[in-house]
Design an enzyme around this catalytic site. Structure first.
Site, PDB file in Angstrom:
ATOM      1  N   ASP A   1       0.824  -1.200   0.000  1.00 36.68           N
ATOM      2  CA  ASP A   1       0.000   0.000   0.000  1.00 36.68           C
ATOM      3  C   ASP A   1       0.860   1.252   0.000  1.00 36.68           C
ATOM      4  O   ASP A   1       1.993   1.247   0.496  1.00 36.68           O
ATOM      5  CB  ASP A   1      -0.873   0.026   1.257  1.00 36.68           C
ATOM      6  CG  ASP A   1      -2.195  -0.666   1.047  1.00 36.68           C
ATOM      7  OD1 ASP A   1      -2.475  -1.086  -0.079  1.00 36.68           O
ATOM      8  OD2 ASP A   1      -2.944  -0.795   2.029  1.00 36.68           O
ATOM      9  N   ARG A   2       0.301   2.318  -0.494  1.00 37.10           N
ATOM     10  CA  ARG A   2       1.027   3.588  -0.562  1.00 37.10           C
ATOM     11  C   ARG A   2       1.578   4.003   0.804  1.00 37.10           C
ATOM     12  O   ARG A   2       2.712   4.466   0.916  1.00 37.10           O
ATOM     13  CB  ARG A   2       0.100   4.666  -1.100  1.00 37.10           C
ATOM     14  CG  ARG A   2       0.742   6.039  -1.180  1.00 37.10           C
ATOM     15  CD  ARG A   2      -0.183   7.052  -1.799  1.00 37.10           C
ATOM     16  NE  ARG A   2       0.504   8.302  -2.050  1.00 37.10           N
ATOM     17  CZ  ARG A   2       0.276   9.095  -3.078  1.00 37.10           C
ATOM     18  NH1 ARG A   2      -0.622   8.771  -3.976  1.00 37.10           N
ATOM     19  NH2 ARG A   2       0.937  10.219  -3.218  1.00 37.10           N
TER      20      ARG A   2
END
Length: 271
Positions: A71-72
């Site tokens: 995930d970012r």
């Protein structure tokens, strides 16, 4: 085939101040430490924004082939193949029965010392898929009603760790999608937790050229600061059962690692 590991080799780093930290590099594979806030690859909605894939390509001066993602707002290990054949073998290695893909997560509540989830999860097409996560408690912080866990995943479903922990009522702190907003606000205000507490910290899989690929990534500094605050200011107590099973670069607590054990002989979708 011999594996030529070059941990933190300065020749692999560009002079730009935001150069990525190379944890392992050989003729088949590069493993990089992803900083939080950086996209793994460009998306339709953020096509003009630089992503990790493009930055790593430019830093190495060659094409790289992604095999998994984070995930970012997560941090930690990401492995890339240096050619298409190596990438295919890396993907197979990530799915091997003896693959170890481990993450550090801070969760709300007081989980058992060890527990697992085999709750099936829906994929992006609405199909229910088998999923398996094993969680081991590393530390308890009673005053904050929180715990540090090591999560090992045996499957690579979308947001698997976060969804399994939410189903177990031990939501990952800083998780704005599956977590609890009130708990997130509390930890942001009192402990400085500004993002998702999820860090891909250990990878041990078959190497595409033979043997094992084993790499660890120190916990990101912002997350380490949160744990130091919990331990020193709120009386967090380490569980003696937990850290003995981790790698030698983690002598007393997972977040105290200061260097990756990239030379040890012997991560699938984001957790």
């Amino acid at each position: 085939m011999s594996v030529l590991a070059h941990a933190h080799d300065p020749s692999c780093l560009s002079p730009r101040p935001d150069a990525l930290d190379i944890l392992h590099l050989d003729e088949c594979v590069v493993v990089v430490a992803k900083p939080p806030g950086l996209l793994v690859h460009r998306t339709h909605s953020g096509s003009s924004e630089e992503a990790l894939l493009q930055r790593l390509r430019d830093q190495l001066g060659r094409r790289v082939y992604p095999v998994h993602r984070l995930d970012r707002m997560a941090s930690g290990l990401l492995a890339y193949g240096l050619d298409s054949r190596a990438a295919r073998r890396l993907q197979a290695g990530l799915q091997a029965p003896d693959a170890r893909k481990e993450y550090l997560v801070l969760v709300r509540g007081f989980p058992l010392p060890e527990f697992e989830s085999r709750e099936p999860l829906l994929d992006d097409k609405g199909v229910l898929r088998d999923a398996h996560s094993v969680l081991t408690r590393l530390a308890l912080f009673p005053e904050a009603r929180a715990a540090l866990l090591c999560a090992r995943i045996y499957t690579g479903r979308y947001h698997q760790i976060r969804r399994h922990l939410a189903l177990a009522a031990h939501h990952v702190l800083g998780d704005t999608r599956y977590g609890k907003a009130r708990a997130n606000r509390f930890f942001a205000r009192h402990y400085g937790l500004a993002r998702l507490f999820l860090h891909a910290w250990r990878l041990d899989i078959p190497h595409p050229g033979g043997g094992r690929l084993a790499v660890t990534a120190p916990l990101a500094l912002d997350l380490r600061a949160v744990l130091d605050c919990l331990e020193n200011g709120r009386g967090g107590e380490l569980a003696s059962v937990s850290t003995a099973s981790l790698t030698p670069c983690v002598p007393s607590a997972a977040w105290r690692a200061t260097s990756a054990d990239s030379n040890a002989a012997p991560l699938a979708r984001d957790g």
